[in-house]
Design an enzyme around this catalytic site. Sequence first.
Site, PDB file in Angstrom:
ATOM      1  N   ASP A 141       0.860  -1.185   0.000  1.00 57.30           N
ATOM      2  CA  ASP A 141       0.000   0.000   0.000  1.00 57.30           C
ATOM      3  C   ASP A 141       0.895   1.233   0.000  1.00 57.30           C
ATOM      4  OD1 ASP A 141      -2.316  -1.501   0.052  1.00 57.30           O
ATOM      5  OD2 ASP A 141      -2.451  -1.506   2.235  1.00 57.30           O
ATOM      6  N   ASP A 154      -7.176  -1.488  -4.575  1.00 63.48           N
ATOM      7  CA  ASP A 154      -8.274  -1.100  -3.677  1.00 63.48           C
ATOM      8  C   ASP A 154      -9.217  -0.114  -4.361  1.00 63.48           C
ATOM      9  OD1 ASP A 154      -7.116  -2.674  -1.728  1.00 63.48           O
ATOM     10  OD2 ASP A 154      -5.948  -1.008  -0.879  1.00 63.48           O
TER      11      ASP A 154
END
EC number: 3.4.23.36
Length: 244
Positions: A141, A154
């Site tokens: 991330d 995402d």
Amino acid sequence: MTETTPAPSTAPTGAARAPRAPRRTVALLAGVAIGTLLLDQATKAIALERLVEGQRVPFLGDVLGWRLVFNPGAALSLGTGVTWIFTLAMVACAIAVVVLAPRILSRAWAVGAGALLGGALGNLVDRLARDPGFAVGHVVDFIDYGVFIGNVADIGIVAAAVGFVLLTLLGISWDGTREKRGRDEGAEAEKEAGDETASEVGGEADVDADAVAPIVRPADLEETQPVPAPAPAPAPAPETEERR
């Protein structure tokens, strides 16, 4: 020896099959999925190359920035001790989309399904290929929203979920039945309106015909018949000579 004619077969020819999606719709879904997957992995590679783990690089002040983290769980650090569950969830999601893909007739739903599939595969690659091991790998991330940190995969998953909700609220089904039903209802409404108009015009025509046609009664016929003229009186007989 009598020749008999075989009776026609009454066996069912098979259950009705669900309509299959056109190739262009399937190709659209696959293209969106592949594009999302490639974009996710490419941006993760750039983040791994240019960012330092844990250090935030502001992009839009405190609203948006870049921060490299390795996430063993879900968003907001949820489920960090059960990474394998997220791996199974991504696998199940990808299989479901692949199975349903040939039956998706709506292009909008195909785009959403493609984004969902691409996002699921993007994070699944991390689960399977990154440290600390197979099926328990940590997801890369790097997009820091201030509240949580995510990645392109995402974004694809969230965008697909929002799109599915909007399409459902708009009444657009994944198999396109909503649009077809709308056209059928419109055609039926037009047909009913046409029938009602024709019925009203026909009723008015009947009323006008009744008003114009005269009603002839038997009494009228008797009054209009000519009266025969009275027969002439007989002429007096001439006097004879004896009478004279």
